[in-house]
Write a protein that holds these residues in place. Sequence first.
Motif, short mmCIF file in Angstrom:
data_model
loop_
_atom_site.label_atom_id
_atom_site.label_comp_id
_atom_site.label_asym_id
_atom_site.label_seq_id
_atom_site.Cartn_x
_atom_site.Cartn_y
_atom_site.Cartn_z
N GLY A 64 6.30 8.23 7.05
CA GLY A 64 5.74 8.86 5.84
C GLY A 64 6.63 8.66 4.63
O GLY A 64 6.13 8.39 3.53
N CYS A 65 7.93 8.77 4.81
CA CYS A 65 8.87 8.60 3.69
C CYS A 65 8.83 7.17 3.16
O CYS A 65 8.82 6.94 1.94
N VAL A 66 8.82 6.18 4.07
CA VAL A 66 8.73 4.78 3.64
C VAL A 66 7.43 4.53 2.89
O VAL A 66 7.40 3.83 1.86
N GLY A 88 -3.22 -5.83 -2.49
CA GLY A 88 -2.48 -6.34 -1.33
C GLY A 88 -1.58 -7.52 -1.63
O GLY A 88 -0.72 -7.86 -0.81
N GLY A 89 -1.73 -8.15 -2.80
CA GLY A 89 -0.86 -9.27 -3.15
C GLY A 89 0.52 -8.81 -3.59
O GLY A 89 1.41 -9.64 -3.85
N ALA A 93 2.66 -2.92 -1.74
CA ALA A 93 1.41 -2.59 -1.07
C ALA A 93 1.41 -3.11 0.36
O ALA A 93 0.94 -2.44 1.30
N ALA A 94 1.95 -4.33 0.56
CA ALA A 94 2.02 -4.89 1.90
C ALA A 94 2.94 -4.06 2.80
O ALA A 94 2.63 -3.82 3.97
N VAL A 95 4.08 -3.61 2.23
CA VAL A 95 5.00 -2.78 3.01
C VAL A 95 4.34 -1.45 3.35
O VAL A 95 4.41 -0.97 4.49
N TYR A 96 3.68 -0.85 2.37
CA TYR A 96 3.00 0.43 2.57
C TYR A 96 1.99 0.33 3.70
O TYR A 96 2.00 1.15 4.65
N ASN A 97 1.12 -0.67 3.63
CA ASN A 97 0.06 -0.81 4.62
C ASN A 97 0.61 -1.22 5.99
O ASN A 97 0.15 -0.74 7.02
N SER A 98 1.61 -2.08 5.98
CA SER A 98 2.18 -2.56 7.24
C SER A 98 2.90 -1.45 7.99
O SER A 98 2.77 -1.33 9.21
#
Length: 283
Positions: A64-66, A88-89, A93-98
């Motif tokens: 959650g923190c990340v 997503g580009g 955003a990629a880190v959040y979703n991953s």
Amino acid sequence: MFLNIDEVYLAVDHMLGERNLTTFISDGALITGTYFLSAAAIVSVRGVQDRKGRWPVWLLVAAGCVMVVAFAFIDMRHSSTRFMIDFGGQWPAAVYNSVQFVYLGLVLGYTGVVILQNRSRLTTRASSIGFTMFAVGCVVGIALVIDVIGMNLSHLMGWWDALRFLQSLYSPMFFVVMALLCTGLAIPAAARFVLRHWRGRHTAALIRQLEPLWTRVVSGSALPSALSDDDHEMQLHRMVVEIEDARFRSGGELQLSEDEVERLRLAHDHIAIPDDLFPMAAR
């Protein structure tokens, strides 16, 4: 899931300043709910008294923190019902979703392994079928996570053909995961509901069959009336106890017919059978 309905999402996000905070709220609810879903499934297969080995809560907090930090760095200028397609580009955003999906994959994978390791503890066919489906859903969930990570990398690197292919897999895989997880948990619960209903009707029938004997044997004694009890299981139990007590008090003088002995035996057997073995015994 409710917040991801487009109309609901846009309405809620408008109230929150159109900064896609609704995405963060729904994703936070998803990872938190998955943690408790995992804990419930593990306790169900291991037993209420064995609460060890659950997925550690500090990993939920860390994920959650990340996600909070990554979400704060995403450049978003409008509400979007296609969050990863529009943003997503960007690396944040990629880190959040991953991170979100890696956490979900780890939790589901761990839960699936625990369920498969403890299948021998499942005493009913419904529990075995239901939790096996849940475990299969966990496996498909891991494949879904791999698909999401692939989409994020493809978006960042501009691999559009790969992105389109992985996007075509996402929706059916997500549907299969949700269907297996929800159905897997629903089957044991539905079976317990049907079993209680069936056993309740069987208990009520035994009470009606035993009532004439109880009335003849116990009526006029100082024993408390079982028929005043609203709980059918307790009512039947007390009727049997009162009849046997009356037989004991009579010193063998109280005689029962063959039909009455058979009804009393059926009541004894019913009381002695645990709920989870009742269907097997009834067959």
